[in-house]
Design a protein around this motif. Structure first.
Motif, PDB file in Angstrom:
ATOM      1  N   GLN A  34       0.867 -15.583 -11.342  1.00  0.00           N
ATOM      2  CA  GLN A  34       1.217 -15.357 -12.556  1.00  0.00           C
ATOM      3  C   GLN A  34      -0.292 -14.524 -13.272  1.00  0.00           C
ATOM      4  OE1 GLN A  34       5.261 -16.858 -14.165  1.00  0.00           O
ATOM      5  NE2 GLN A  34       3.629 -17.758 -15.093  1.00  0.00           N
ATOM      6  N   ALA A  35      -1.573 -15.161 -12.880  1.00  0.00           N
ATOM      7  CA  ALA A  35      -2.622 -14.597 -13.454  1.00  0.00           C
ATOM      8  C   ALA A  35      -2.880 -13.283 -13.042  1.00  0.00           C
ATOM      9  CB  ALA A  35      -3.842 -15.448 -12.862  1.00  0.00           C
ATOM     10  N   HIS A  36      -2.049 -12.738 -11.870  1.00  0.00           N
ATOM     11  CA  HIS A  36      -2.202 -11.249 -11.401  1.00  0.00           C
ATOM     12  C   HIS A  36      -1.318 -10.473 -12.012  1.00  0.00           C
ATOM     13  CE1 HIS A  36      -4.591 -13.215  -8.198  1.00  0.00           C
ATOM     14  NE2 HIS A  36      -5.177 -12.017  -7.834  1.00  0.00           N
ATOM     15  N   THR A  80      -0.565  -3.903  -8.012  1.00  0.00           N
ATOM     16  CA  THR A  80      -0.900  -2.411  -8.237  1.00  0.00           C
ATOM     17  C   THR A  80       0.224  -1.898  -7.480  1.00  0.00           C
ATOM     18  OG1 THR A  80      -1.985  -2.682  -6.118  1.00  0.00           O
ATOM     19  CG2 THR A  80      -3.368  -2.744  -8.182  1.00  0.00           C
ATOM     20  N   ALA A  81       1.234  -2.479  -6.746  1.00  0.00           N
ATOM     21  CA  ALA A  81       2.076  -1.551  -6.076  1.00  0.00           C
ATOM     22  C   ALA A  81       3.507  -1.592  -7.154  1.00  0.00           C
ATOM     23  CB  ALA A  81       2.759  -2.058  -4.868  1.00  0.00           C
ATOM     24  N   GLY A  82       3.399  -2.336  -8.279  1.00  0.00           N
ATOM     25  CA  GLY A  82       4.562  -2.178  -9.193  1.00  0.00           C
ATOM     26  C   GLY A  82       5.422  -3.675  -9.008  1.00  0.00           C
ATOM     27  N   CYS A  83       4.909  -4.677  -8.579  1.00  0.00           N
ATOM     28  CA  CYS A  83       6.053  -5.842  -8.527  1.00  0.00           C
ATOM     29  C   CYS A  83       5.657  -6.415  -9.888  1.00  0.00           C
ATOM     30  CB  CYS A  83       5.342  -6.892  -7.441  1.00  0.00           C
ATOM     31  SG  CYS A  83       6.007  -8.308  -7.562  1.00  0.00           S
ATOM     32  N   ARG A  84       6.985  -6.522 -10.460  1.00  0.00           N
ATOM     33  CA  ARG A  84       7.007  -7.158 -11.830  1.00  0.00           C
ATOM     34  C   ARG A  84       7.401  -8.443 -11.664  1.00  0.00           C
ATOM     35  NH1 ARG A  84       4.151  -4.042 -12.742  1.00  0.00           N
ATOM     36  NH2 ARG A  84       4.242  -2.484 -14.232  1.00  0.00           N
ATOM     37  N   ARG A 132       0.892  -1.291  -0.134  1.00  0.00           N
ATOM     38  CA  ARG A 132       0.016  -0.082  -0.122  1.00  0.00           C
ATOM     39  C   ARG A 132       0.881   1.203  -0.029  1.00  0.00           C
ATOM     40  NH1 ARG A 132      -2.962  -3.141   4.268  1.00  0.00           N
ATOM     41  NH2 ARG A 132      -4.688  -4.004   3.126  1.00  0.00           N
ATOM     42  N   GLN A 133       1.888   1.163   0.760  1.00  0.00           N
ATOM     43  CA  GLN A 133       2.731   2.313   0.632  1.00  0.00           C
ATOM     44  C   GLN A 133       3.667   2.670  -0.358  1.00  0.00           C
ATOM     45  OE1 GLN A 133       4.469   3.611   4.386  1.00  0.00           O
ATOM     46  NE2 GLN A 133       3.224   2.479   5.738  1.00  0.00           N
ATOM     47  N   LEU A 134       4.054   1.337  -0.909  1.00  0.00           N
ATOM     48  CA  LEU A 134       4.847   1.339  -2.244  1.00  0.00           C
ATOM     49  C   LEU A 134       4.099   1.977  -3.747  1.00  0.00           C
ATOM     50  CD1 LEU A 134       6.530  -2.028  -2.182  1.00  0.00           C
ATOM     51  CD2 LEU A 134       7.751   0.373  -2.284  1.00  0.00           C
ATOM     52  N   ALA A 135       2.620   1.738  -3.465  1.00  0.00           N
ATOM     53  CA  ALA A 135       1.967   2.208  -4.825  1.00  0.00           C
ATOM     54  C   ALA A 135       1.908   3.444  -5.092  1.00  0.00           C
ATOM     55  CB  ALA A 135       0.410   1.738  -4.644  1.00  0.00           C
ATOM     56  N   PRO A 136       1.961   4.374  -4.247  1.00  0.00           N
ATOM     57  CA  PRO A 136       1.902   5.883  -4.636  1.00  0.00           C
ATOM     58  C   PRO A 136       3.346   6.298  -5.184  1.00  0.00           C
ATOM     59  CG  PRO A 136       1.160   5.599  -2.413  1.00  0.00           C
ATOM     60  CD  PRO A 136       1.659   4.160  -2.569  1.00  0.00           C
ATOM     61  N   LEU A 137       4.517   5.506  -5.032  1.00  0.00           N
ATOM     62  CA  LEU A 137       5.849   5.801  -5.574  1.00  0.00           C
ATOM     63  C   LEU A 137       5.931   5.556  -7.075  1.00  0.00           C
ATOM     64  CD1 LEU A 137       7.879   4.340  -2.841  1.00  0.00           C
ATOM     65  CD2 LEU A 137       7.190   6.795  -3.161  1.00  0.00           C
ATOM     66  N   GLY A 138       5.006   4.697  -7.707  1.00  0.00           N
ATOM     67  CA  GLY A 138       4.950   4.468  -9.011  1.00  0.00           C
ATOM     68  C   GLY A 138       6.102   3.618  -9.534  1.00  0.00           C
ATOM     69  N   LEU A 139       6.873   2.864  -8.801  1.00  0.00           N
ATOM     70  CA  LEU A 139       8.182   2.054  -9.215  1.00  0.00           C
ATOM     71  C   LEU A 139       7.664   0.838  -9.485  1.00  0.00           C
ATOM     72  CD1 LEU A 139      10.403   3.707  -6.421  1.00  0.00           C
ATOM     73  CD2 LEU A 139      10.101   4.418  -8.531  1.00  0.00           C
ATOM     74  N   HIS A 140       8.739   0.030 -10.319  1.00  0.00           N
ATOM     75  CA  HIS A 140       8.661  -1.266 -10.402  1.00  0.00           C
ATOM     76  C   HIS A 140       9.726  -2.022  -9.451  1.00  0.00           C
ATOM     77  CE1 HIS A 140       7.210  -0.412 -14.767  1.00  0.00           C
ATOM     78  NE2 HIS A 140       6.130  -0.390 -13.775  1.00  0.00           N
ATOM     79  N   TRP A 141       9.410  -3.312  -8.879  1.00  0.00           N
ATOM     80  CA  TRP A 141      10.261  -3.823  -8.085  1.00  0.00           C
ATOM     81  C   TRP A 141      10.148  -5.371  -8.279  1.00  0.00           C
ATOM     82  CZ3 TRP A 141       7.430  -6.587  -4.504  1.00  0.00           C
ATOM     83  CH2 TRP A 141       5.993  -6.153  -4.158  1.00  0.00           C
ATOM     84  N   PHE A 142      11.089  -6.050  -7.748  1.00  0.00           N
ATOM     85  CA  PHE A 142      11.498  -7.422  -7.895  1.00  0.00           C
ATOM     86  C   PHE A 142      11.794  -7.764  -6.371  1.00  0.00           C
ATOM     87  CE2 PHE A 142      15.023 -10.641  -7.636  1.00  0.00           C
ATOM     88  CZ  PHE A 142      14.390 -11.702  -8.321  1.00  0.00           C
ATOM     89  N   THR A 143      11.587  -9.191  -6.034  1.00  0.00           N
ATOM     90  CA  THR A 143      11.689  -9.682  -4.769  1.00  0.00           C
ATOM     91  C   THR A 143      11.934 -11.124  -4.716  1.00  0.00           C
ATOM     92  OG1 THR A 143      11.513  -9.472  -2.111  1.00  0.00           O
ATOM     93  CG2 THR A 143       9.441 -10.153  -3.506  1.00  0.00           C
ATOM     94  N   LEU A 164      -1.615 -10.494  -3.580  1.00  0.00           N
ATOM     95  CA  LEU A 164      -1.314 -10.527  -5.008  1.00  0.00           C
ATOM     96  C   LEU A 164      -1.797  -9.239  -5.780  1.00  0.00           C
ATOM     97  CD1 LEU A 164      -1.942 -14.344  -5.838  1.00  0.00           C
ATOM     98  CD2 LEU A 164       0.390 -13.215  -5.406  1.00  0.00           C
ATOM     99  N   GLU A 165      -2.851  -8.883  -5.509  1.00  0.00           N
ATOM    100  CA  GLU A 165      -3.419  -7.836  -6.213  1.00  0.00           C
ATOM    101  C   GLU A 165      -2.816  -6.585  -5.700  1.00  0.00           C
ATOM    102  OE1 GLU A 165      -5.663  -5.645  -8.944  1.00  0.00           O
ATOM    103  OE2 GLU A 165      -5.459  -8.034  -8.919  1.00  0.00           O
ATOM    104  N   LEU A 166      -2.785  -6.463  -4.513  1.00  0.00           N
ATOM    105  CA  LEU A 166      -1.961  -5.215  -4.050  1.00  0.00           C
ATOM    106  C   LEU A 166      -0.540  -5.127  -4.547  1.00  0.00           C
ATOM    107  CD1 LEU A 166      -3.093  -5.143  -0.182  1.00  0.00           C
ATOM    108  CD2 LEU A 166      -3.401  -3.398  -1.879  1.00  0.00           C
ATOM    109  N   MET A 167       0.263  -6.504  -4.652  1.00  0.00           N
ATOM    110  CA  MET A 167       1.614  -6.430  -5.267  1.00  0.00           C
ATOM    111  C   MET A 167       1.524  -6.000  -6.610  1.00  0.00           C
ATOM    112  SD  MET A 167       2.657 -10.366  -3.779  1.00  0.00           S
ATOM    113  CE  MET A 167       4.186 -10.646  -4.735  1.00  0.00           C
TER     114      MET A 167
END
Length: 443
Positions: free
Chosen positions: A318-320, A275-279, A246-257, A270-273
């Motif tokens: 991956q469906a998300h 929308t937060a930019g998880c690639r 939720r706090q990552l989403a406003p930053l508009g970045l892409h990320w990996f983990t 999964l949906e939050l990930m």
């Protein structure tokens, strides 16, 4: 003093046949480039913990393992390294000390074998270094004699009070990813995992606000960075993970983990990930079936228990729209020569967007190393430069070492071929679109 922080990074491998294949296979090469271009977060934390009044500079070792000439202008140089690179690090340390530069060494390998490192370094750090480092700096300033510093002799590191890493020292280096840590450790304690040897503590999460603070510090260095969370298992705590997203989403970045398969069981996460930019998430599957996974964890049989549901779980992730880099370890005790065909078939069946294959590697200090050494199954003990994840240095139980090598060549050629890569990625987009149509009701 002028203090340098010298990083050694990138993939190491000695097997000439695998290297020849890797030069032409995009899956292998791309992952190598990604790892090679990551800054050393551990050194940036040490820089942040350095007492005031010193001139700091961050260095990267050259591609051939040699140090940049400017590092010789330093009074003290900190080197952090892994087992696969440690002989290169020792050679650099010897050259620096011969030139009158004091050397401090730490990291996973040094923590396990401090006396070995003490033969080439002035100061050796065992364990987490943040609270030890100021004492090392003071010792170097006084020109104290060589010493091993143990983290156990200092207050333990509270991850809730870590400083902002000195990302500003990275300058304009062309990194394609920047590292941030959200947690330390993993509850599963796999017997082959070297990071648990280093930490030796329970799983610890940082405050979400501090993670965001660190990312904002990176954004002052690079406007639109790609973030790699340098964790072993980011989403162990699903409630905390949702707040992070939720706090990552406003930053508009892409990320990996990196995380485990259990994220598939929480659609909201999964949906939050997404929308937060998880690639992409990297998940250690280790084996397509649960049998070879029995007993690899010290405190749980999590992977063996969940392996039967891998296929559906990976498809749900991956469906998300979050791609999965599925990681397999070849040469586990339950593996036979059939494992190579099984991994290829599994990767195509999911289909996995990315796949990483490695060889079972016995890192010093791990329960795996002790067991294989006791069973006289390590082919060349103390050849730390073979701890690359890509070189075979043990006798497998279900096949010969030669069969393991040849199976890796066979799988590498097919798994990373243009045809297979295109098939897997085309399948990912097809499944994702189908899943979205099922979630969105018709008008």
């Amino acid at each position: 003093m002028k203090i340098g922080f010298l990083a050694l990074s990138g993939i190491r491998a000695h097997d000439p046949e695998l290297l020849a294949l890797g030069l032409t296979l995009p899956g292998f090469v791309n992952r190598s480039k990604a790892i090679a271009s990551l800054p050393s977060l551990g050194l940036l934390y040490l820089a942040a913990c350095t007492p005031d009044g010193h001139d700091l500079e961050y260095f990267e070792a050259e591609a051939d393992g040699n140090e940049p000439s400017d590092v010789y202008r330093c009074d003290l140089v900190a080197i952090s390294t892994f087992s696969a690179q440690v002989f290169e690090a020792y050679a650099i340390a010897r050259r620096l000390r011969a030139a009158g530069v004091r050397v401090a060494m730490g990291g996973l390998h040094v923590t396990v074998l401090p006396e070995e490192a003490a033969a080439v370094a002035d100061y050796v750090i065992v364990g987490e270094g943040e609270h030890v480092w100021p004492a090392v700096v003071e010792a170097a300033a006084r020109r104290d004699p060589p010493r091993i510093f143990r983290a156990a002799e200092f207050p333990s590191v509270d991850v809730a009070h870590l400083p902002v890493p000195r990302y500003d020292l990275l300058g304009t280096r062309p990194y394609n990813r920047f590292t941030v840590q959200t947690s330390r450790g993993c509850p599963w304690r796999c017997d082959f995992c070297a990071s648990n040897v280093m930490l030796g503590q329970r799983y610890r999460k940082r405050r979400v606000a501090d993670v965001i603070r660190d990312i904002e510090a990176i954004m002052k260095v690079r406007a639109h960075p790609f973030i790699e969370f340098a964790d072993d298992n980011t989403f162990v705590d699903k409630t905390w993970g949702k707040e992070l997203c939720r706090q990552l989403a406003p930053l508009g970045l892409h990320w990996f983990t990196e995380t485990d398969i259990s994220v598939a069981d929480d659609p909201e996460l999964l949906e939050l990930m997404r929308t937060a930019g998880c690639r992409q998430v990297l998940i250690g599957l280790e084996s397509p079936a649960g049998g070879p996974l029995q007993g690899i964890e010290a405190k749980s049989n999590f992977k063996a228990r969940t392996a039967g549901g891998y296929l559906d779980a990976l498809r749900r992730i991956q469906a998300h729209g979050v791609t999965v880099n599925g990681c397999f370890i070849l040469g586990l005790d339950g593996h036979t020569p059939q494992i190579f065909e099984e991994v290829l078939a599994f990767a195509r069946k999911v289909p996995l967007y990315d796949v990483q294959i490695t060889v079972l590697t016995a890192f010093p200090g791990t329960p795996l190393y002790e067991r294989l050494l006791r069973e006289q199954r390590i082919l060349d003990p103390a050849r730390w430069d073979l701890c690359t994840l890509f070189d075979v240095n043990h006798e497998p139980r279900g096949m010969s070492a030669r069969e393991l090598k040849e199976g890796i060549y066979w799988l590498t050629e097919r798994l990373y071929s243009d045809e297979c890569t295109e098939f897997r990625r085309r399948g990912f987009f097809t499944h994702m679109r189908q899943a979205r149509r099922r979630r969105v009701p018709a008008a």
